[in-house]
Design a protein around this motif. Structure first.
Motif, short mmCIF file in Angstrom:
data_model
loop_
_atom_site.label_atom_id
_atom_site.label_comp_id
_atom_site.label_asym_id
_atom_site.label_seq_id
_atom_site.Cartn_x
_atom_site.Cartn_y
_atom_site.Cartn_z
N LEU B 34 11.69 -51.39 19.97
CA LEU B 34 11.12 -52.46 20.78
C LEU B 34 9.84 -52.98 20.13
O LEU B 34 9.17 -52.28 19.38
N TYR B 36 6.19 -54.84 21.43
CA TYR B 36 5.33 -55.18 22.55
C TYR B 36 4.16 -55.99 22.04
O TYR B 36 3.71 -55.84 20.91
N LYS B 38 0.16 -57.15 23.10
CA LYS B 38 -0.92 -56.72 23.99
C LYS B 38 -2.14 -57.61 23.83
O LYS B 38 -2.65 -57.78 22.72
N PRO B 44 0.50 -53.37 27.47
CA PRO B 44 1.47 -54.00 26.56
C PRO B 44 2.56 -54.73 27.34
O PRO B 44 3.01 -54.26 28.39
N PHE B 89 2.69 -54.09 18.97
CA PHE B 89 3.08 -52.70 18.76
C PHE B 89 4.59 -52.63 18.61
O PHE B 89 5.33 -53.22 19.39
N PHE B 98 9.27 -42.56 24.02
CA PHE B 98 8.98 -43.71 23.17
C PHE B 98 7.78 -43.40 22.29
O PHE B 98 6.76 -42.92 22.77
N PHE B 100 5.07 -44.98 19.58
CA PHE B 100 4.48 -46.27 19.24
C PHE B 100 3.74 -46.21 17.91
O PHE B 100 3.14 -45.19 17.55
N GLY B 101 3.75 -47.35 17.21
CA GLY B 101 2.89 -47.52 16.06
C GLY B 101 1.47 -47.81 16.52
O GLY B 101 1.20 -47.95 17.72
N SER B 102 0.57 -47.92 15.56
CA SER B 102 -0.85 -48.12 15.89
C SER B 102 -1.21 -49.58 16.08
O SER B 102 -2.36 -49.90 16.42
#
Lengths: 113, 110
Positions: B34, B36, B38, B44, B89, B98, B100-102
């Motif tokens: 996915l 997102y 923000k 997000p 993200f 899930f 998440f990347g940074s």
């Protein structure tokens, strides 16, 4: 319709105190997630509920952290004996089920002084 | 160890041009991805997703590409608009959790 809501939006507490953070998911969403986000990082998984039960709590950093979802809707994240390192934005998300996207609330910014 | 990485902390693009945001992952068991978006002081917002059985998913100006052999996904935004300026993200899931990347901060200049 209403999205995910979180209260309070901001919480400042002293080291050693107890805090509760509340999440109201989207109505009808069975899955609920808690994340913690530090500055410059992505959300970090804490715990996941499917209905009333915690399906996976492997992300909780230690036993000072606990979360409940007694009626399968609202959830509360509880932090005992807060430490300065607990300061972060705590995000809640809900989804209609597995394989469905998560929808996030605005987060609670926790500051431990 | 981070299982999802976004190696570009920021990206600047001219309005009207294409924005390409990249994401790499390490776990071959991930089957759902996915993106997102923000804005400051908000949570997000879900943008677009893709299942591992596909290699492309398009929704309006947003297209996500998945390269499973390279464990790489990308988000293309075309044409980019100033309102697209935000932190993006990527996230991956394989076990109902899930990761998440940074994030990549996109700035679309008018």
């Amino acid at each position: 319709g209403a999205g995910v809501s979180q209260t309070p939006s901001n919480k400042v507490t002293e080291k050693g105190k107890y805090v509760e953070l509340r999440c109201d998911p989207i109505s009808g969403h069975t899955a609920l997630y808690w994340y913690r986000q530090s500055l410059g990082q992505g959300p970090e998984f804490l715990i996941y509920f499917q209905g009333t039960g915690a399906a996976d709590d492997s992300g909780l950093p230690n036993d000072r952290f606990f979360a409940v979802r007694p009626e399968g809707s609202v959830s509360t994240l509880k932090i005992q004996r807060t430490e300065r390192g607990d300061s972060a934005v705590y995000l809640c998300a809900s989804s209609a089920g597995t394989g469905a996207p998560q929808y996030f609330g605005p987060g609670t910014r926790l500051t431990v002084t | 160890d981070q299982q999802v990485k976004q190696n570009s902390p920021s990206l600047s693009v001219q309005e009207g041009r294409i924005s390409i945001l990249n994401c790499d992952y390490t776990n071959s068991m991930f089957d759902y991805f996915l993106w997102y978006k923000k804005y400051p002081a908000e949570g997000p917002t879900f943008l677009i997703s893709i299942s591992s059985i596909k290699d492309k998913n398009e929704d309006g100006r947003f297209t996500v590409f998945l390269n499973k052999s390279a464990k790489h996904l990308s988000l293309h935004i075309v044409p980019s608009q100033p309102g697209d300026s935000a932190v993006y993200f990527c996230a991956a899931s394989g076990d109902n959790k899930f990761y998440f990347g940074s994030g990549t901060k996109l700035n679309v200049k008018p």
